[in-house]
Design a protein around this motif. Structure first.
Motif, PDB file in Angstrom:
ATOM      1  N   ASP A   1      31.426  44.547  34.860  1.00  0.00           N
ATOM      2  CA  ASP A   1      31.320  45.303  36.106  1.00  0.00           C
ATOM      3  C   ASP A   1      32.485  46.293  36.172  1.00  0.00           C
ATOM      4  O   ASP A   1      33.653  45.894  36.135  1.00  0.00           O
ATOM      5  N   ASN A   3      33.774  47.754  38.556  1.00  0.00           N
ATOM      6  CA  ASN A   3      34.615  47.562  39.739  1.00  0.00           C
ATOM      7  C   ASN A   3      35.476  46.307  39.654  1.00  0.00           C
ATOM      8  O   ASN A   3      36.266  46.049  40.564  1.00  0.00           O
ATOM      9  N   PHE A   4      35.341  45.544  38.579  1.00  0.00           N
ATOM     10  CA  PHE A   4      36.074  44.287  38.480  1.00  0.00           C
ATOM     11  C   PHE A   4      37.585  44.461  38.603  1.00  0.00           C
ATOM     12  O   PHE A   4      38.240  43.700  39.321  1.00  0.00           O
TER      13      PHE A   4
END
Length: 474
Positions: A1, A3-4
């Motif tokens: 991801d 956005n991790f």
């Protein structure tokens, strides 16, 4: 991801890297903590050793050492006074008059010195003006929950069971604190669910919004305490407190006081300026002691459950440390996490920067004041170089650090006027400008630097560029 990194950053900050960021420039200046702590330990150990003797001169000779400790770091004045009060309150066998004289001696040794140091500090305008801009935060609650998850299952029961051994005033404080903490946690949970920002971890913002509401928990804590006291007194087998607080009760008060102080952001965030998130480093010991007491209590009736809980906590701790030291400081994270969070490995930089640094002319170097590593700090370790801004600016110069950082940051921003850039260069007699590859300057700003008539490009590699500053009139 993708956005991790953003979601994970605050959990990562608290649980995995707090206390593990050792920067070379801090190794000497940290003496301002270790030296006064050592002197204070020496003074108190000597005072306690000779306290019962008839000759008071041996007690008095320890007081100048305590004064010296507070001179080295006035922050220790308050804790040392509280330590003296606690010690003399517990010294029940000594005559009251003798304890009062000892307390007066400690007061005279500490307070005037701390007041004078504070006067000297606040008389410097640059220090006084820095405080409102210092910023800060309350404890990041979701990260704390992640780090202390298994402990927090055990601590509430231990807190409740330790309260009966406290004197009545402290019992009131303890129940009110628990009421506030409970209301804060409930309000924060509802806030996160409603706004959906559990992963985003806007903990300080959330704390500002719910801290005032959580004050409603104070009377509820008192009511809960009154009901618990009534139930306790109604039991025939319940014995009355002996008047001596148990060690676990002291740890309970320690934890409750600092935890409630640390999570709160009362005054619409006004208290956040004092950076109370720092008290989190003082919560580890009472948290561990209270959890251990909880496990011991469970083990008395359910030994297998207690052993299982201890095993789970140990495995979680080993896993956490393994992640920290293999992915942020070790080989597993070299291509991943270290690039996302380069400040966790302060010597991390690209090969392009290593080559560019070799081409920087000797003299005063101007490098960006934001990002990590700060290349001014890297370059200045070489013989014949100086830098305008680096981490040691705070400790080793008389400059107002935020002002210097702001001016350097403006220099490397696109849209800054030529006159502003020239003024900074002239003020600090800058010989070269360094735009790093690891933490690159935006391309528009580099294009503006190339267009300046008094700047000459020396070398470019990757996203980094080295410029020479031409003398005035050249």
């Amino acid at each position: 991801d993708p956005n991790f990194p953003t979601y994970f950053e605050r959990h990562f900050l608290y649980e995995l890297t707090e206390g593990a960021q050792f920067q070379p420039w801090l190794l000497v200046t940290r003496l301002y903590y270790t030296l006064p702590m050592g002197l204070g330990f020496l003074a108190f150990s000597e005072m306690m050793r000779v306290f019962g003797e008839v000759n008071g001169w041996r007690f008095l000779r320890a007081l100048p050492v305590l004064s010296l400790a507070c001179w080295a770091n006035a922050r220790f004045a308050g804790p040392y006074l509280l330590l003296a009060v606690l010690w003399l309150v517990l010294e029940r066998d000594a005559p009251f008059r003798k304890r009062v004289l000892a307390a007066g001696g400690v007061f005279v040794a500490v307070v005037p010195v701390a007041a004078w140091v504070a006067h000297m500090a606040w008389s410097r305008p640059e220090l006084a003006s820095a405080v409102p801009q210092g910023g800060g935060a309350s404890i990041w609650f979701t990260a704390f929950l992640s780090a202390a998850f298994f402990y927090l299952w055990l601590v509430p029961g231990t807190l409740v069971s330790s309260i009966p051994s406290m004197p009545v005033p402290l019992r009131v404080v303890a129940w009110m604190s628990m009421g506030y903490a409970g209301a804060f946690g409930a309000a924060l949970g509802l806030y996160y669910v409603y706004y959906g920002n559990v992963l985003a971890c806007y903990d300080s913002t959330a704390a500002i919004h719910v801290s005032g509401l959580a004050l409603l928990g104070l009377p509820f804590g008192l009511v809960a305490g009154a009901l618990a006291e009534r139930t306790r007194h109604g039991r025939q087998t319940e014995h009355k407190p002996s008047g001596t607080m148990s060690p676990v009760a002291w740890f309970s008060l320690w934890f409750l006081a600092l935890f409630c102080l640390g999570i709160s952001a009362l005054g619409e965030g006004a208290l956040v300026e004092f950076a109370r998130n720092r008290v989190k480093v003082l919560l580890g010991l009472p948290l561990a002691v209270l959890a251990a007491a909880g496990l011991q209590s469970i083990g008395a009736t359910h030994p297998r459950l207690a052993r299982t809980g201890l095993g789970v906590m140990l495995m979680a701790g080993v896993a956490s440390m393994s992640v920290a030291w293999t992915t942020t400081h070790g080989p597993l994270g070299y291509r991943g996490l270290q690039r996302q969070f380069p400040w966790t490995k302060n010597l991390f930089m690209s090969e392009a920067d290593a080559h560019l640094i070799e081409r920087v002319p000797k003299g005063v170097v101007l490098a960006p004041a934001l990002g990590s590593p700060l290349f001014g700090d890297v370059i200045v370790q070489r013989s014949g170089y100086a830098t305008v801004y680096g981490n040691p600016t705070l400790d080793f110069s008389r400059e107002f650090t935020p002002d210097v950082r702001a001016r350097v940051t403006e220099f490397f921003q696109a849209g800054t006027s030529e006159a502003s850039r020239r003024a900074l260069v002239d003020t600090w007699s800058v010989n070269s400008v360094y735009c790093p590859d690891t933490v690159p300057v935006e391309s528009a700003a580099i294009a503006e630097l190339r267009a300046l008539p008094w700047v000459r490009e020396i070398v470019e590699e990757g996203r980094g560029v080295v410029f020479a500053v031409l003398p005035a009139g050249a």
